[in-house]
Design an enzyme around this catalytic site. Sequence first.
Site, short mmCIF file in Angstrom:
data_model
loop_
_atom_site.label_atom_id
_atom_site.label_comp_id
_atom_site.label_asym_id
_atom_site.label_seq_id
_atom_site.Cartn_x
_atom_site.Cartn_y
_atom_site.Cartn_z
N HIS A 34 0.86 -1.18 0.00
CA HIS A 34 0.00 0.00 0.00
C HIS A 34 0.90 1.24 0.00
O HIS A 34 2.14 1.12 -0.11
CB HIS A 34 -0.95 -0.02 1.20
N HIS A 37 4.09 1.35 1.98
CA HIS A 37 5.25 0.69 1.36
C HIS A 37 5.81 1.53 0.21
O HIS A 37 7.02 1.66 0.08
CB HIS A 37 4.85 -0.68 0.81
#
Length: 281
Positions: A34, A37
């Site tokens: 997501h 990251h």
Amino acid sequence: MKVTGKIHEIREEIKGWKKAGLTVGFVPTMGYLHEGHTSLMKEAKKQCDKVVVSIFVNPMQFGVNEDLDSYPRDLEADKVLCEQVGVDLIFHPQVEEMYAEGFCSFVDMDGLTKELCGKSRPIHFRGVCTVVNKLFNIVQPHKAFFGQKDAQQLAVICRMVKDLNMDIEVIGCPIIREEDGLAKSSRNTYLNEEERKAALILSKTIFMGEELVRKGEKSSIKLLSLMREMLASEPMAEIDYVEAVSMDTIEKIQILEGNVLVAIAVKIGRTRLIDNFIATI
Ligand code: PAF
């Protein structure tokens, strides 16, 4: 972008980069990527010539009653995100590649893991330290990027790198939140609509605590009791911990001064969520 699950291929590729004088940034993940990251990957791209992302749901860091089997996975979507950000290499090993038959060597830590998540997840950090150590040995990056959302993990990794003389710079990156404040996490996908609304109590409590500290609150007892009170106002919230610790040692503190980590873990339904803020006072 190359994707491989083989250690020897990763080594070969990175050896070539290093021979050419390029720097390597590394973002270890468990996938289901997501914006939290991708913010790490973007930072790695800014600071390094090449970026490696590992995607490995590490069984060793999950307790017996935890969510190893249900942990969300979507390699195809992960590849698309990595490609978009400009990642150069994904390492996606099978469990057998990481833990060959007869595996019996571990990296453990005596300090920093007794409080917070280490208390309710006693084997977790041994699993994290072992796998991150292995990943560092495989990738041998110049820099590794970790999110502040897992603040205790960040402190543990920094300590491990220092204690074991690893030649890697660990970079901590800020928490990325949804528009309404909820900290981004792969585990947010477990929440149903009602739980998703209730989960907002975590960020509300964190923001309130942060504001109190910004305004000069020095007593951790006072701060934590106000934060507990706020969490308790949400009927679906089951508190695991609300603590103030030193960011360097992860030991509890009475007076809020120095490098302070205020961290919470709360179960909403069956989903355990964490959030925190760090203040330098
Ligand atoms: O933060 C995570 O996703 C994991 O704990 C890590 C660092 C990838 C180790 O498995």
